[in-house]
Design a protein around this motif. Structure first.
Motif, PDB file in Angstrom:
ATOM      1  N   SER A 135      25.677-117.599  18.509  1.00  0.00           N
ATOM      2  CA  SER A 135      25.802-117.009  19.840  1.00  0.00           C
ATOM      3  C   SER A 135      24.931-115.759  19.987  1.00  0.00           C
ATOM      4  CB  SER A 135      27.262-116.664  20.145  1.00  0.00           C
ATOM      5  OG  SER A 135      27.716-115.656  19.266  1.00  0.00           O
ATOM      6  N   ALA A 136      24.641-115.098  18.875  1.00  0.00           N
ATOM      7  CA  ALA A 136      23.837-113.874  18.932  1.00  0.00           C
ATOM      8  C   ALA A 136      22.371-114.144  18.589  1.00  0.00           C
ATOM      9  CB  ALA A 136      24.400-112.834  17.979  1.00  0.00           C
ATOM     10  N   GLN A 137      22.018-115.418  18.451  1.00  0.00           N
ATOM     11  CA  GLN A 137      20.635-115.749  18.103  1.00  0.00           C
ATOM     12  C   GLN A 137      19.739-115.582  19.324  1.00  0.00           C
ATOM     13  OE1 GLN A 137      19.885-119.841  17.002  1.00  0.00           O
ATOM     14  NE2 GLN A 137      18.463-119.205  15.427  1.00  0.00           N
TER      15      GLN A 137
ATOM     16  N   TYR B  74      16.954-114.087  25.243  1.00  0.00           N
ATOM     17  CA  TYR B  74      17.495-112.731  25.190  1.00  0.00           C
ATOM     18  C   TYR B  74      18.940-112.782  24.711  1.00  0.00           C
ATOM     19  CZ  TYR B  74      13.266-111.741  27.773  1.00  0.00           C
ATOM     20  OH  TYR B  74      11.949-111.640  28.121  1.00  0.00           O
ATOM     21  N   HIS B  75      19.478-111.625  24.400  1.00  0.00           N
ATOM     22  CA  HIS B  75      20.855-111.555  23.918  1.00  0.00           C
ATOM     23  C   HIS B  75      21.783-112.259  24.911  1.00  0.00           C
ATOM     24  CE1 HIS B  75      24.711-109.992  22.595  1.00  0.00           C
ATOM     25  NE2 HIS B  75      24.116-109.622  21.461  1.00  0.00           N
ATOM     26  N   PRO B  76      22.771-113.020  24.429  1.00  0.00           N
ATOM     27  CA  PRO B  76      23.670-113.774  25.330  1.00  0.00           C
ATOM     28  C   PRO B  76      24.289-112.930  26.439  1.00  0.00           C
ATOM     29  CG  PRO B  76      24.113-114.351  23.046  1.00  0.00           C
ATOM     30  CD  PRO B  76      23.094-113.252  23.013  1.00  0.00           C
TER      31      PRO B  76
ATOM     32  N   GLN C 202      10.466-114.853  13.872  1.00  0.00           N
ATOM     33  CA  GLN C 202      11.117-114.600  12.577  1.00  0.00           C
ATOM     34  C   GLN C 202      12.503-114.009  12.780  1.00  0.00           C
ATOM     35  OE1 GLN C 202       8.762-112.087  10.011  1.00  0.00           O
ATOM     36  NE2 GLN C 202      10.368-111.920   8.478  1.00  0.00           N
ATOM     37  N   ARG C 203      12.620-113.056  13.711  1.00  0.00           N
ATOM     38  CA  ARG C 203      13.930-112.458  14.015  1.00  0.00           C
ATOM     39  C   ARG C 203      14.900-113.541  14.481  1.00  0.00           C
ATOM     40  NH1 ARG C 203      14.439-108.172  18.822  1.00  0.00           N
ATOM     41  NH2 ARG C 203      13.867-106.614  17.263  1.00  0.00           N
ATOM     42  N   PHE C 204      14.448-114.413  15.364  1.00  0.00           N
ATOM     43  CA  PHE C 204      15.269-115.503  15.895  1.00  0.00           C
ATOM     44  C   PHE C 204      15.787-116.386  14.752  1.00  0.00           C
ATOM     45  CE2 PHE C 204      15.895-119.759  17.595  1.00  0.00           C
ATOM     46  CZ  PHE C 204      16.555-119.535  18.791  1.00  0.00           C
ATOM     47  N   ASN C 205      14.916-116.732  13.835  1.00  0.00           N
ATOM     48  CA  ASN C 205      15.286-117.618  12.724  1.00  0.00           C
ATOM     49  C   ASN C 205      16.190-116.934  11.699  1.00  0.00           C
ATOM     50  OD1 ASN C 205      13.816-119.741  13.801  1.00  0.00           O
ATOM     51  ND2 ASN C 205      11.934-119.156  12.742  1.00  0.00           N
TER      52      ASN C 205
END
Length: 271
Positions: free
Chosen positions: A84-86, A234-236, A71-74
């Motif tokens: 880029s921050a997904q 994970y974070h870029p 859910q956070r990803f979406n």
């Protein structure tokens, strides 16, 4: 497969290939949680339920938690508009502070931990004090905790005892921090814990499933579409070899990225 090398040796070899080293807390060797049973009186290494699901990252060990990270990803895609921050995780499974917190009862890690914490120990309730509660935090309870283990969990009983008598503080429930609390099956003996934990790592179950964890940490499920499918992004900034810092002209942005990596960890090089 040929039983010519132990799982421990193989993992150390992969860590070295991926640029991990005991000399760098930010790129310390990373080892998996292999057990999910920290409550039984005896450890049954023939029961699959005794073990952690090695095909999933720590953030996806329970269905409920996995859904929250998806859910956070979406939501980032919808609300931020900046792909880029997904990511699923904004924290990492291995960082300097995670390594130092596990090994805080031994020097030089004690001093390292304190320097990373601004000169003193952390609040007692946040210190590494129990194997069981750390597993529950990393696998189920804490959305900002997806930590894995360090190699010491499989060979070094000394890091589990407060032999130097450091004053680590007192928890809210009144518990004074000292030695690390061990699962019932270890009978309060760090040597027995290490012996059984190493047996678990070398067990037939882990040998048959370890490649799935290796795919997540060192292999093809590390980034890209395979990582998204595996709920393993994970974070870029954590992907150090993917960030071309030479092309970033703004010193503030460059400093922020370097600070981020040094504080929160780095993905191993893909093997």
């Amino acid at each position: 497969q040929k039983r010519e090398i132990s799982n421990f040796d193989y993992l150390m070899y992969l860590n070295t290939l991926a640029g991990r080293s005991y000399n760098d807390y930010m790129q310390y060797p990373v080892f998996p949680w292999v057990l999910a049973d920290y409550h039984s009186q005896t450890l049954n290494l023939t029961d699959p339920h005794t073990f952690r699901d090695l095909s999933k990252p720590m953030g996806a060990q329970t269905v409920e938690r996995k859904q929250k990270f998806i859910q956070r990803f979406n939501e980032v895609e919808k609300s931020e508009g900046d792909l880029s921050a997904q990511c699923h995780y904004c924290t990492h499974y291995s960082s300097a502070i995670i390594v130092a917190s596990y090994l805080v009862r031994m020097e030089p890690f004690t001093q390292t931990f304190c320097s990373l914490q601004g000169g003193s120990f952390d609040v007692a309730d946040r210190m590494f004090h129990s194997v069981k509660s750390t597993w529950e935090s990393a696998s189920r309870d804490n959305m900002s905790d997806v930590r894995e283990l360090t190699p010491e969990f499989f060979y070094l009983p000394e890091f589990l005892t407060n032999a130097n008598h450091f004053e680590l503080g007192c928890m809210q429930d009144g518990t004074v921090l000292g030695d690390v609390q061990l699962p019932p099956w270890a009978d309060g003996d760090p040597h027995k814990f290490i012996f059984l934990h190493r047996q678990a790592l070398e067990s037939d179950y882990v040998s048959a499933h370890l490649h799935r964890w290796i795919d997540l940490i060192f292999g093809h499920k590390q980034h890209g579409s395979a990582a998204v499918e595996a709920v393993n992004t994970y974070h870029p900034y954590f992907y150090g070899d993917k960030m071309d810092l030479n092309n970033i002209k703004d010193p503030l942005i460059k400093g922020t990225i370097l600070g981020f990596i040094s504080n929160f960890g780095q993905i191993p090089k893909q093997v």
